[in-house]
Design a protein around this motif. Structure first.
Motif, PDB file in Angstrom:
ATOM      1  N   VAL A 151       0.835  -1.208   0.000  1.00  0.00           N
ATOM      2  CA  VAL A 151       0.000   0.000   0.000  1.00  0.00           C
ATOM      3  C   VAL A 151       0.875   1.266   0.000  1.00  0.00           C
ATOM      4  CG1 VAL A 151      -0.293   0.341   2.518  1.00  0.00           C
ATOM      5  CG2 VAL A 151      -2.158   0.909   0.954  1.00  0.00           C
ATOM      6  N   THR A 152       2.117   1.133   0.472  1.00  0.00           N
ATOM      7  CA  THR A 152       3.010   2.307   0.462  1.00  0.00           C
ATOM      8  C   THR A 152       3.415   2.669  -0.965  1.00  0.00           C
ATOM      9  OG1 THR A 152       5.012   0.953   0.746  1.00  0.00           O
ATOM     10  CG2 THR A 152       3.964   1.784   2.761  1.00  0.00           C
ATOM     11  N   VAL A 153       3.322   1.680  -1.872  1.00  0.00           N
ATOM     12  CA  VAL A 153       3.633   1.947  -3.287  1.00  0.00           C
ATOM     13  C   VAL A 153       2.376   2.427  -4.016  1.00  0.00           C
ATOM     14  CG1 VAL A 153       4.395   0.900  -5.466  1.00  0.00           C
ATOM     15  CG2 VAL A 153       5.496   0.249  -3.303  1.00  0.00           C
ATOM     16  N   THR A 154       1.239   1.739  -3.764  1.00  0.00           N
ATOM     17  CA  THR A 154       0.027   2.073  -4.527  1.00  0.00           C
ATOM     18  C   THR A 154      -0.604   3.389  -4.055  1.00  0.00           C
ATOM     19  OG1 THR A 154      -1.226   0.638  -3.053  1.00  0.00           O
ATOM     20  CG2 THR A 154      -0.545  -0.306  -5.156  1.00  0.00           C
ATOM     21  N   LEU A 155      -0.600   3.640  -2.753  1.00  0.00           N
ATOM     22  CA  LEU A 155      -1.211   4.874  -2.257  1.00  0.00           C
ATOM     23  C   LEU A 155      -0.206   5.855  -1.657  1.00  0.00           C
ATOM     24  CD1 LEU A 155      -4.451   3.616  -0.433  1.00  0.00           C
ATOM     25  CD2 LEU A 155      -4.208   4.500  -2.759  1.00  0.00           C
ATOM     26  N   GLY A 156       0.948   5.347  -1.263  1.00  0.00           N
ATOM     27  CA  GLY A 156       1.914   6.199  -0.558  1.00  0.00           C
ATOM     28  C   GLY A 156       2.987   6.756  -1.476  1.00  0.00           C
TER      29      GLY A 156
ATOM     30  N   ARG B 292       8.984  16.432  -9.597  1.00  0.00           N
ATOM     31  CA  ARG B 292       8.131  15.569 -10.433  1.00  0.00           C
ATOM     32  C   ARG B 292       7.749  14.255  -9.756  1.00  0.00           C
ATOM     33  NH1 ARG B 292      11.973  16.947 -14.426  1.00  0.00           N
ATOM     34  NH2 ARG B 292      13.008  14.971 -14.035  1.00  0.00           N
ATOM     35  N   TYR B 293       8.295  13.963  -8.618  1.00  0.00           N
ATOM     36  CA  TYR B 293       8.041  12.661  -7.973  1.00  0.00           C
ATOM     37  C   TYR B 293       6.596  12.595  -7.466  1.00  0.00           C
ATOM     38  CZ  TYR B 293       8.915   8.470  -5.197  1.00  0.00           C
ATOM     39  OH  TYR B 293       8.873   7.194  -4.691  1.00  0.00           O
ATOM     40  N   LYS B 294       6.006  11.388  -7.473  1.00  0.00           N
ATOM     41  CA  LYS B 294       4.603  11.244  -7.046  1.00  0.00           C
ATOM     42  C   LYS B 294       4.398  11.780  -5.623  1.00  0.00           C
ATOM     43  CE  LYS B 294       5.137   6.465  -5.414  1.00  0.00           C
ATOM     44  NZ  LYS B 294       4.626   5.101  -5.443  1.00  0.00           N
ATOM     45  N   LYS B 295       3.181  12.230  -5.362  1.00  0.00           N
ATOM     46  CA  LYS B 295       2.919  12.869  -4.059  1.00  0.00           C
ATOM     47  C   LYS B 295       2.365  11.892  -3.015  1.00  0.00           C
ATOM     48  CE  LYS B 295       4.163  16.923  -5.500  1.00  0.00           C
ATOM     49  NZ  LYS B 295       5.618  16.836  -5.676  1.00  0.00           N
ATOM     50  N   GLY B 296       1.639  10.856  -3.456  1.00  0.00           N
ATOM     51  CA  GLY B 296       1.032   9.939  -2.480  1.00  0.00           C
ATOM     52  C   GLY B 296      -0.199  10.560  -1.843  1.00  0.00           C
ATOM     53  N   GLY B 297      -0.981   9.721  -1.149  1.00  0.00           N
ATOM     54  CA  GLY B 297      -2.205  10.230  -0.510  1.00  0.00           C
ATOM     55  C   GLY B 297      -2.453   9.491   0.794  1.00  0.00           C
ATOM     56  N   ALA B 298      -3.628   9.753   1.378  1.00  0.00           N
ATOM     57  CA  ALA B 298      -3.936   9.153   2.684  1.00  0.00           C
ATOM     58  C   ALA B 298      -4.171   7.642   2.539  1.00  0.00           C
ATOM     59  CB  ALA B 298      -5.175   9.816   3.263  1.00  0.00           C
ATOM     60  N   ILE B 299      -3.775   6.886   3.537  1.00  0.00           N
ATOM     61  CA  ILE B 299      -3.969   5.431   3.546  1.00  0.00           C
ATOM     62  C   ILE B 299      -5.038   5.118   4.596  1.00  0.00           C
ATOM     63  CG2 ILE B 299      -2.836   3.196   3.960  1.00  0.00           C
ATOM     64  CD1 ILE B 299      -0.233   4.498   2.891  1.00  0.00           C
ATOM     65  N   PRO B 300      -6.067   4.337   4.213  1.00  0.00           N
ATOM     66  CA  PRO B 300      -7.173   4.084   5.144  1.00  0.00           C
ATOM     67  C   PRO B 300      -6.692   3.495   6.476  1.00  0.00           C
ATOM     68  CG  PRO B 300      -7.650   3.176   2.963  1.00  0.00           C
ATOM     69  CD  PRO B 300      -6.251   3.694   2.916  1.00  0.00           C
ATOM     70  N   LEU B 301      -7.223   4.013   7.555  1.00  0.00           N
ATOM     71  CA  LEU B 301      -6.953   3.550   8.923  1.00  0.00           C
ATOM     72  C   LEU B 301      -5.525   3.811   9.401  1.00  0.00           C
ATOM     73  CD1 LEU B 301      -8.888   0.119   9.099  1.00  0.00           C
ATOM     74  CD2 LEU B 301      -9.699   2.399   9.713  1.00  0.00           C
ATOM     75  N   TRP B 302      -4.789   4.646   8.696  1.00  0.00           N
ATOM     76  CA  TRP B 302      -3.490   5.095   9.214  1.00  0.00           C
ATOM     77  C   TRP B 302      -3.754   6.505   9.769  1.00  0.00           C
ATOM     78  CZ3 TRP B 302       1.417   3.478   6.012  1.00  0.00           C
ATOM     79  CH2 TRP B 302       1.350   2.117   5.713  1.00  0.00           C
ATOM     80  N   ASP B 303      -4.394   6.552  10.911  1.00  0.00           N
ATOM     81  CA  ASP B 303      -4.989   7.789  11.380  1.00  0.00           C
ATOM     82  C   ASP B 303      -4.648   8.139  12.826  1.00  0.00           C
ATOM     83  OD1 ASP B 303      -6.252   5.716  12.619  1.00  0.00           O
ATOM     84  OD2 ASP B 303      -8.289   6.259  12.019  1.00  0.00           O
ATOM     85  N   GLY B 304      -3.734   7.394  13.426  1.00  0.00           N
ATOM     86  CA  GLY B 304      -3.383   7.692  14.818  1.00  0.00           C
ATOM     87  C   GLY B 304      -4.319   7.049  15.830  1.00  0.00           C
ATOM     88  N   GLN B 305      -5.295   6.264  15.353  1.00  0.00           N
ATOM     89  CA  GLN B 305      -6.289   5.656  16.260  1.00  0.00           C
ATOM     90  C   GLN B 305      -6.231   4.131  16.270  1.00  0.00           C
ATOM     91  OE1 GLN B 305      -8.229   7.488  18.319  1.00  0.00           O
ATOM     92  NE2 GLN B 305      -7.016   9.163  17.503  1.00  0.00           N
ATOM     93  N   ALA B 306      -5.189   3.558  15.681  1.00  0.00           N
ATOM     94  CA  ALA B 306      -5.138   2.093  15.565  1.00  0.00           C
ATOM     95  C   ALA B 306      -5.075   1.424  16.940  1.00  0.00           C
ATOM     96  CB  ALA B 306      -3.942   1.669  14.708  1.00  0.00           C
ATOM     97  N   ALA B 307      -4.357   2.037  17.881  1.00  0.00           N
ATOM     98  CA  ALA B 307      -4.229   1.409  19.204  1.00  0.00           C
ATOM     99  C   ALA B 307      -5.593   1.302  19.887  1.00  0.00           C
ATOM    100  CB  ALA B 307      -3.255   2.200  20.079  1.00  0.00           C
ATOM    101  N   GLU B 308      -6.432   2.305  19.683  1.00  0.00           N
ATOM    102  CA  GLU B 308      -7.781   2.244  20.275  1.00  0.00           C
ATOM    103  C   GLU B 308      -8.559   1.072  19.692  1.00  0.00           C
ATOM    104  OE1 GLU B 308      -8.997   4.070  22.809  1.00  0.00           O
ATOM    105  OE2 GLU B 308      -6.930   4.781  22.897  1.00  0.00           O
TER     106      GLU B 308
END
Ligand code: UD1
Length: 373
Positions: free
Chosen positions: A317-322, A345-361
């Protein structure tokens, strides 16, 4: 649930550097619950240098471990065996355990999962399902084996669930919870930025952060020699900050490459950095060149370009969305991509689902739900 279950502790295992930033948010989240479940932390001692271990406890606010197995370094069999025996002895002598939580893919992960499973203690694996499909990586063996014996498989990215289902693992054992390591990035980034690492290191203009420690990159003279030649060329284009892992330094010195690399103009060879220092440098870098697993994820979250010097990634997912690109050892391509970065010119990437700082909860909810709230 009976009082008996409620009185039992959740045991967390940490052993090597990439474990600490995953365990910290879990302990914090559970200790903030009311009533707080009993939690214990066991440090296997796989990593033991202050720069590989205690600085992470300090930066991440991790409480002192309840037990330290002190296993140290060794070949895979010796190290894994010592952890297996040490953790079994710990579990047998400790008050009753509700479940054991292991994270990541290091030797401590598989050894502690196995010790607990053989004693009939439930095991949860945080960061389950990642696969590089490259069995020459010791971590891949650790991942496959840990997932085979864990009861709860806590998945950080979509590929994880897909891989586990293909391996025939029942859906009921799998939960998509997101990436707990990102919880640490979110929490610690302000402290990391306050260090102003660029100024501290006296860097001007764009710079690259380089980290390397995989056996496939550093254990073979031809390969590490080619990597050093690349780093020398790179240092002629932009400053290169290279915190050197102990394993890598040992190899560079054995092969007689360290002094020349360290003396190269534009190269900054440093000792391993702490968590805040690393995050600070990473967040200010123009580009990160690495063979780490975790750094592919951290850079994607931060939006910093990442070139991964490996043939595969278990974190697609770090390649496809990141922001990650798998470059292998194609130096011409790496140099081209560095040019793309420098010219915007390098790709910018975007948000990855559930990588939001709340995984531990979410993980705490799953653990308490499955093992008795
Ligand atoms: C381990 C993990 C790897 C992870 C990496 C992060 C396994 C199989 N590998 O690799 O997945 O990405 O940690 O660092 O578990 N050493 C020291 N001081 C220390 C620790 C290690 O000097 O505190 C040196 C020793 O010479 C040791 C060597 O580094 O033999 C390798 O350490 P080890 O824990 O076996 O593997 P890593 O390469 O660190």
């Amino acid at each position: 649930m009976t009082d008996d279950i409620q009185g039992r502790a959740l045991v967390f295992v940490a052993g090597a550097r990439p474990n600490f930033m995953k365990v910290a948010p879990l302990l914090r989240s559970l200790r903030a619950r009311s009533p707080a479940p009993a939690c214990r932390l066991v440090h296997t001692g796989q990593h033991y240098d202050a720069s590989m271990s205690s600085v992470f406890f300090r930066d991440l606010g991790i409480p002192e471990p309840d037990a330290h197995l002190g296993v140290g370094s060794g070949g895979h069999g010796v190290q894994t065996g010592r952890i297996l025996a040490g953790f079994e002895e710990y579990l047998l002598g400790a008050p009753p355990t509700r479940g054991v939580v292991v994270v990541g893919d290091v030797n401590s992960t598989v050894a502690c999962a196995l010790a607990a499973a053989k004693l009939g203690i439930p095991v949860a694996h945080v960061e389950a399902g990642l696969r590089s499909f490259d069995r020459s990586m010791p971590e891949e063996i650790n991942r496959v084996l840990t997932d085979a014996i864990a009861d709860l498989l806590l998945v950080s990215e979509p590929s994880g669930e897909e891989n586990l289902r293909k391996e025939g693992i029942a859906a009921g054992r799998i939960r998509s919870v997101g990436n707990v390591m990102i919880d640490s990035v979110v929490r610690e980034l302000p402290a990391a930025r306050r260090l102003q690492m660029r100024n501290r290191l006296g860097l001007q203009g764009p710079f690259a952060l380089v980290t390397l420690h995989r056996p496939s990159n550093v254990d073979d003279l031809a390969r590490i020699g080619a990597v050093c030649a690349f780093l020398e060329r790179a240092a002629a284009r932009l400053a290169v900050v290279f915190p050197v892992h102990p394993r890598t330094e040992k190899r560079l010195r054995e092969f007689g490459l360290f002094d020349r690399l360290a003396a190269t103009a534009g190269m900054r060879c440093l000792p391993p950095l702490g968590y805040h220092e690393t995050l600070g440098v990473m967040s200010e870098a123009a580009v990160v060149i690495t063979d780490s697993g975790g750094i592919q994820e951290e850079t994607s979250f931060l939006g910093v370009p990442c070139l991964t010097m490996r043939e595969t990634t278990e974190r697609p997912v770090t390649v496809t969305l990141g922001t990650n690109t798998i470059v292998g050892h194609d130096w011409a391509r790496v140099e081209e991509l560095v040019t793309d970065v420098l010219e915007g010119r390098y790709k910018k990437g975007g948000a990855i689902p559930l990588w939001d700082g709340q995984a531990a909860e979410r993980i705490s909810d799953v653990l308490l739900g499955a093992w008795g709230a």
